[in-house]
Motif scaffolding. Structure first.
Motif, PDB file in Angstrom:
ATOM      1  N   TYR A 229       0.809  -1.209   0.000  1.00 52.58           N
ATOM      2  CA  TYR A 229       0.000   0.000   0.000  1.00 52.58           C
ATOM      3  C   TYR A 229       0.850   1.271   0.000  1.00 52.58           C
ATOM      4  O   TYR A 229       0.395   2.329   0.407  1.00 52.58           O
ATOM      5  CB  TYR A 229      -0.948  -0.003   1.202  1.00 52.58           C
ATOM      6  CG  TYR A 229      -1.917  -1.168   1.170  1.00 52.58           C
ATOM      7  CD1 TYR A 229      -2.801  -1.325   0.107  1.00 52.58           C
ATOM      8  CD2 TYR A 229      -1.931  -2.123   2.188  1.00 52.58           C
ATOM      9  CE1 TYR A 229      -3.687  -2.398   0.062  1.00 52.58           C
ATOM     10  CE2 TYR A 229      -2.806  -3.203   2.152  1.00 52.58           C
ATOM     11  CZ  TYR A 229      -3.674  -3.332   1.079  1.00 52.58           C
ATOM     12  OH  TYR A 229      -4.542  -4.398   1.023  1.00 52.58           O
ATOM     13  N   ASN A 234       2.853   1.903  -5.285  1.00 55.14           N
ATOM     14  CA  ASN A 234       1.601   1.250  -5.682  1.00 55.14           C
ATOM     15  C   ASN A 234       0.413   2.175  -5.410  1.00 55.14           C
ATOM     16  O   ASN A 234      -0.385   1.926  -4.497  1.00 55.14           O
ATOM     17  CB  ASN A 234       1.438  -0.073  -4.921  1.00 55.14           C
ATOM     18  CG  ASN A 234       2.569  -1.044  -5.190  1.00 55.14           C
ATOM     19  OD1 ASN A 234       2.778  -1.471  -6.323  1.00 55.14           O
ATOM     20  ND2 ASN A 234       3.315  -1.386  -4.146  1.00 55.14           N
ATOM     21  N   PRO A 235       0.285   3.233  -6.180  1.00 55.75           N
ATOM     22  CA  PRO A 235      -0.778   4.221  -5.907  1.00 55.75           C
ATOM     23  C   PRO A 235      -2.188   3.666  -5.997  1.00 55.75           C
ATOM     24  O   PRO A 235      -3.063   4.085  -5.232  1.00 55.75           O
ATOM     25  CB  PRO A 235      -0.525   5.307  -6.964  1.00 55.75           C
ATOM     26  CG  PRO A 235       0.293   4.644  -8.027  1.00 55.75           C
ATOM     27  CD  PRO A 235       1.107   3.615  -7.341  1.00 55.75           C
ATOM     28  N   ASP A 236      -2.440   2.718  -6.915  1.00 54.84           N
ATOM     29  CA  ASP A 236      -3.790   2.155  -7.034  1.00 54.84           C
ATOM     30  C   ASP A 236      -4.164   1.365  -5.781  1.00 54.84           C
ATOM     31  O   ASP A 236      -5.281   1.491  -5.254  1.00 54.84           O
ATOM     32  CB  ASP A 236      -3.878   1.252  -8.272  1.00 54.84           C
ATOM     33  CG  ASP A 236      -3.772   2.049  -9.567  1.00 54.84           C
ATOM     34  OD1 ASP A 236      -4.053   3.271  -9.528  1.00 54.84           O
ATOM     35  OD2 ASP A 236      -3.404   1.460 -10.596  1.00 54.84           O
ATOM     36  N   ASN A 237      -3.233   0.535  -5.313  1.00 56.35           N
ATOM     37  CA  ASN A 237      -3.487  -0.213  -4.077  1.00 56.35           C
ATOM     38  C   ASN A 237      -3.679   0.735  -2.906  1.00 56.35           C
ATOM     39  O   ASN A 237      -4.553   0.522  -2.047  1.00 56.35           O
ATOM     40  CB  ASN A 237      -2.323  -1.155  -3.776  1.00 56.35           C
ATOM     41  CG  ASN A 237      -2.196  -2.276  -4.784  1.00 56.35           C
ATOM     42  OD1 ASN A 237      -3.119  -2.522  -5.564  1.00 56.35           O
ATOM     43  ND2 ASN A 237      -1.060  -2.956  -4.772  1.00 56.35           N
ATOM     44  N   GLN A 239      -4.783   3.794  -2.950  1.00 53.32           N
ATOM     45  CA  GLN A 239      -6.063   4.484  -3.031  1.00 53.32           C
ATOM     46  C   GLN A 239      -7.199   3.588  -2.521  1.00 53.32           C
ATOM     47  O   GLN A 239      -8.079   4.035  -1.771  1.00 53.32           O
ATOM     48  CB  GLN A 239      -6.350   4.923  -4.462  1.00 53.32           C
ATOM     49  CG  GLN A 239      -7.631   5.732  -4.606  1.00 53.32           C
ATOM     50  CD  GLN A 239      -7.767   6.342  -5.985  1.00 53.32           C
ATOM     51  OE1 GLN A 239      -6.977   6.076  -6.884  1.00 53.32           O
ATOM     52  NE2 GLN A 239      -8.766   7.188  -6.164  1.00 53.32           N
ATOM     53  N   GLY A 240      -7.174   2.317  -2.929  1.00 51.92           N
ATOM     54  CA  GLY A 240      -8.205   1.403  -2.461  1.00 51.92           C
ATOM     55  C   GLY A 240      -8.168   1.226  -0.957  1.00 51.92           C
ATOM     56  O   GLY A 240      -9.206   1.243  -0.289  1.00 51.92           O
ATOM     57  N   ASN A 243      -9.436   4.315   0.914  1.00 53.18           N
ATOM     58  CA  ASN A 243     -10.896   4.420   0.937  1.00 53.18           C
ATOM     59  C   ASN A 243     -11.515   3.472   1.950  1.00 53.18           C
ATOM     60  O   ASN A 243     -12.557   3.774   2.533  1.00 53.18           O
ATOM     61  CB  ASN A 243     -11.452   4.171  -0.460  1.00 53.18           C
ATOM     62  CG  ASN A 243     -11.084   5.290  -1.421  1.00 53.18           C
ATOM     63  OD1 ASN A 243     -10.605   6.345  -1.006  1.00 53.18           O
ATOM     64  ND2 ASN A 243     -11.279   5.063  -2.714  1.00 53.18           N
ATOM     65  N   LYS A 264     -12.701  10.526  -1.112  1.00 57.64           N
ATOM     66  CA  LYS A 264     -12.433   9.254  -1.793  1.00 57.64           C
ATOM     67  C   LYS A 264     -12.245   9.429  -3.300  1.00 57.64           C
ATOM     68  O   LYS A 264     -11.685   8.543  -3.962  1.00 57.64           O
ATOM     69  CB  LYS A 264     -13.565   8.264  -1.518  1.00 57.64           C
ATOM     70  CG  LYS A 264     -13.519   7.696  -0.094  1.00 57.64           C
ATOM     71  CD  LYS A 264     -14.815   7.031   0.314  1.00 57.64           C
ATOM     72  CE  LYS A 264     -15.094   5.797  -0.499  1.00 57.64           C
ATOM     73  NZ  LYS A 264     -16.332   5.097  -0.021  1.00 57.64           N
ATOM     74  N   PRO A 267      -7.260  11.868  -6.243  1.00 62.00           N
ATOM     75  CA  PRO A 267      -6.169  10.968  -6.653  1.00 62.00           C
ATOM     76  C   PRO A 267      -5.092  10.912  -5.578  1.00 62.00           C
ATOM     77  O   PRO A 267      -4.969  11.810  -4.740  1.00 62.00           O
ATOM     78  CB  PRO A 267      -5.644  11.621  -7.931  1.00 62.00           C
ATOM     79  CG  PRO A 267      -5.950  13.073  -7.753  1.00 62.00           C
ATOM     80  CD  PRO A 267      -7.265  13.122  -7.010  1.00 62.00           C
TER      81      PRO A 267
END
Length: 782
Positions: A229, A234-237, A239-240, A243, A264, A267
């Motif tokens: 995280y 790993n920006p996508d992980n 972000q999830g 949230n 949420k 970016p």
């Protein structure tokens, strides 16, 4: 047959017996754990004073964090300096009943019991914040058990230990203190990022109290899996996971739904400013600080047979410099030594971060945009490049020495590889990245060729100090610390060239000789052993055979005038003057002294020239003002050593002569090219074959010096025009002061004047060159 009532009684008895035995087992287990019979358990004193590796922090002169020394990059922060978002996010995600339990969350025990104890797995989420703090402060026993029963028993003991420690922590500290301790000890991916303060700086370039909601949620989310995280990697992980944390805050009423939905959608924006000695400003200075503080008392046996001068120099530093060997000289009250990597010291330096940055930029701009391209053009196509005036055998010796000093060679040698095999490896082409002024270049090159390529890169050192306090405001040991770690401020010693000449003139001035004194500009010879030595004159030498003033001689750095001074005044006295002005390096009192052949450090030269701008008072360079322990208690304070080296009148007279060097002499480009209007006293210096270029410049606000040259003395420009100190070093000084003068916040202006002694008057309005020719009688004595 037993009746049903009797059977029920028996079953109840058995059940209660099992419960009693289980309770007794747990009580005995807790007692054994508490007494440390089942492995390490912290004592009461350790709970009250948990030991953690705290990074020592280095601060600039205005209290800005410059760097850290650490094994684990951990810095403590108080609860009051935590963002409320951070606290709420942590509790909502990691331990929602944190404020109501006493270290153990009973509702989670069943899940932990099934997964951790029966199944032999680490259930994770059942741990409270207090338990997680116990893990961080007192790490688990990592002994492996191969059987399922063994793993289950092991995990049971581990969990009981954690519970025991968590309960004891709850009794010793408040909820706020435990939460703060946890955030100060939790890792965020590596030893370089431990604790919330390091994480806030690394990922968001901010402090814990300034974290925004989305930033706090990301950092709390990282606690589950720091690498997975990581918001930069790993920006996508991230972000999830962020949230999920925000949803938890909504679920437990720490956050309004409307705000959560808005946040949420944002970016992920993160940096990765991971701390390290290769990053940041003042790399060479930070290394100097670390090495100096950790130095041991010099012992002759620890130096090579040829290193007696280094032993003498270090011994002198040990006696006179309180920062040198500070660790060994300043033990704790219990007699043990501090550790700059573990003890959380706060080291307040004299470095001004703006001036430091300006100095680094000035050096890079001059070398990158002008000097280095000119050097490459001159050496292009030459088989011996970058070397000049030496044989192939000498080149081979230089290169072999450089190979032996490389990390690759040392590694291969430590593995027992034969010398001929190592040399074969160094000659084999391979994919590599090499330094360039425009960025790293990916290429195919043998290690030998890469070393020779780096020999082309010119090196430099810069230092600026405050005249009256001696505080060092900028320290650049070289450009690009990653590739060029040798420090040319304090470690490097190079021939000083004509920058030595003011000291020759100084002795004459102290003897009452007027700068307007006219002497014959004629060659002067010296008997040196069985031969005659005559200093060479610069070309063109159009005033030869005429009378010139001493003032003119210094402004034009004329060797015949320096030879006249050397002939008429005791050179040993010159050396003694230089010693009073802080120069400790070895100097030979020989006629060649007028060329400055002695190897002296930039630090020594800046300190000596600074004496002229400080009314004749020598002040030793100061790098640190104070050192505090992790609690903020002052352990040591530092001030410059002061001594009267020369009279105030003589110092001002030398300033006047050095101003003439800038106004009418070899440093004239400071006026006509850079258009400085303020008072500047300075001296250029160039050594034999243009191997070293120097410029020493003094202003009422700052004294600064620059050295530029090749890694080896056989690396230099062909001609004096390109290789002179006025061309190699002076522009770095000028670019630095352009930036300093342009920044009004520094308070350094061109309007300030040198302080003139009361009642001082020397008439310097004299004719520099007389048209009257000399006669044989004028120089028969020579």
């Amino acid at each position: 047959m037993l009746k049903k009532a009797d059977k029920k009684t028996i079953y109840l008895s058995i059940l209660w017996s099992i419960y009693a035995l289980l309770f007794l087992f747990i009580v005995i287990l807790f007692m054994l754990i508490a007494k440390g019979r089942l492995g390490f358990m912290p004592t009461f004193e350790e709970l009250e004073n948990p030991q953690t590796n705290l990074a020592s922090e280095i601060y600039t002169d205005n209290g800005e964090l410059l760097d850290k020394f650490f094994i684990e990059n951990r810095t403590l922060v108080d609860y009051e300096n935590l963002s409320p978002y951070l606290v709420d996010a942590l509790i909502a995600t990691e331990d929602v009943r944190y404020k109501r339990h006493s270290g153990i969350d009973v509702r989670s025990l069943s899940r932990v019991f099934v997964k951790s104890i029966l199944l032999g797995q680490d259930a994770g989420g059942g741990s409270t914040i207090s338990q997680q703090l116990a893990k961080n402060l007192f790490p688990r026993d990592t002994t492996e058990n191969k059987t399922k029963i063994g793993r289950a028993a092991h995990m049971a003991v581990v969990k009981f230990k954690e519970w025991n420690t968590a309960v004891r922590l709850e009794r010793s500290y408040t909820k706020k203190e435990i939460l703060t301790m946890y955030l100060n000890t939790v890792p965020f991916g590596s030893d370089a990022v431990i604790g919330i303060k390091s994480a806030s700086k690394t990922f968001f370039d901010t402090s814990p109290d300034s974290l925004k909601l989305e930033e706090a949620a990301i950092l709390v989310g990282m606690l589950k899996a720091p690498t997975r995280y990581n918001p930069y990697l790993n920006p996508d992980n991230a972000q999830g996971r962020r949230n999920v944390v925000i949803d938890q805050m909504v679920k437990y009423e720490y956050l309004d739904t409307t705000i959560a939905d808005s946040v949420k959608q944002l970016p992920v924006k993160a940096y990765y400013n991971i701390a390290g000695h290769m990053q940041g400003n003042a790399n060479h200075f930070r290394t100097y600080l670390r090495v100096s503080m950790n130095a041991s008392k010099p012992v002759r046996e620890n130096y090579p047979s040829w290193g007696y001068e280094n032993f003498q120099r270090d011994s002198l530093r040990w006696v006179k410099d309180p920062l040198y060997g500070w660790i060994e000289k300043n033990p704790r009250p219990d007699g043990t030594n501090y550790n700059i990597y573990r003890d959380g010291l706060k080291i307040y330096t004299t470095i001004n971060i703006k001036m430091q940055q300006f100095a680094e930029e000035a050096m890079e701009e001059h070398l990158r945009e002008y000097l280095q391209p000119a050097f490459f053009r001159e050496k292009e196509g030459r088989t011996k490049a970058p070397f000049e005036d030496i044989s192939n055998k000498e080149i081979s010796q230089i290169m072999n020495r450089a190979i032996r000093q490389s990390e690759r060679y040392k590694t291969l040698k430590s593995q027992g590889m034969p010398q001929d095999s190592i040399m074969l490896i160094f000659k084999q082409p391979r994919e590599t990245s090499v330094f360039s002024w425009r960025g790293m270049i990916d290429t195919v090159m043998s290690p030998y060729d890469s070393i020779r390529y780096l020999k082309h890169i010119l090196r430099s050192g810069f230092m600026a100090i405050e005249p009256w306090s001696g505080q060092v405001k900028a320290y650049v040991g070289d450009h690009n610390y990653r590739y060029f770690q040798y420090d040319h401020v304090t470690m490097g010693r190079r021939q000083v060239g004509s920058t030595v000449k003011p000291f020759l003139y100084l002795l004459a001035m102290q003897e009452g000789v007027s700068p307007c004194k006219q002497i014959p500009l004629v060659p002067i010879s010296f008997q040196v052993r069985d031969s005659v030595y005559t200093p060479r004159a610069p070309a063109p030498n159009r005033h030869a055979g005429k009378y010139v003033t001493l003032k003119w001689g210094l402004a034009n750095s004329h060797n015949w005038v320096s030879a006249w001074l050397f002939k008429n005044y005791n050179p040993e006295s010159v050396i003694q003057l230089m010693r009073k002005m802080g120069i400790t390096s070895h100097i030979d009192p020989v006629p060649a002294m007028i060329y400055g052949p002695s190897d002296i450090s930039l630090e020594e030269m800046v300190g000596a020239f600074n004496t002229f701008g400080n009314q004749g008072i020598y002040v030793s360079p100061v790098y640190v003002t104070r050192i505090e322990d992790k609690y903020g208690n002052i352990i040591s304070t530092f001030q410059a050593r002061e001594s009267e080296a020369i009279s105030e009148e003589t110092a001002y007279l030398m300033l006047t002569l050095l101003k003439n060097v800038v106004d009418r002499g070899t440093a004239g480009r400071l006026r006509y090219r850079y258009e400085f209007s303020g008072e500047i006293a300075g001296k250029t210096g160039t050594t034999q074959n243009q191997s070293d270029g120097w410029f020493m410049g003094i202003t009422p606000h700052l004294s600064a010096g620059v050295w530029v040259g090749g890694e080896d003395r056989s690396i230099h420009f062909d001609e004096l025009g390109m290789g002179a100190g006025g061309n190699m070093a002076l522009p770095i000084w000028a670019k630095f002061f352009e930036k300093v003068y342009a920044d009004s916040t520094l308070g350094v202006t061109q309007e300030k004047m040198f302080q003139k002694p009361v009642g001082f008057h020397v008439d310097l309005d004299c004719v520099d060159v007389s048209e009257r020719p000399t006669s044989s009688e004028d120089f028969s004595e020579f």
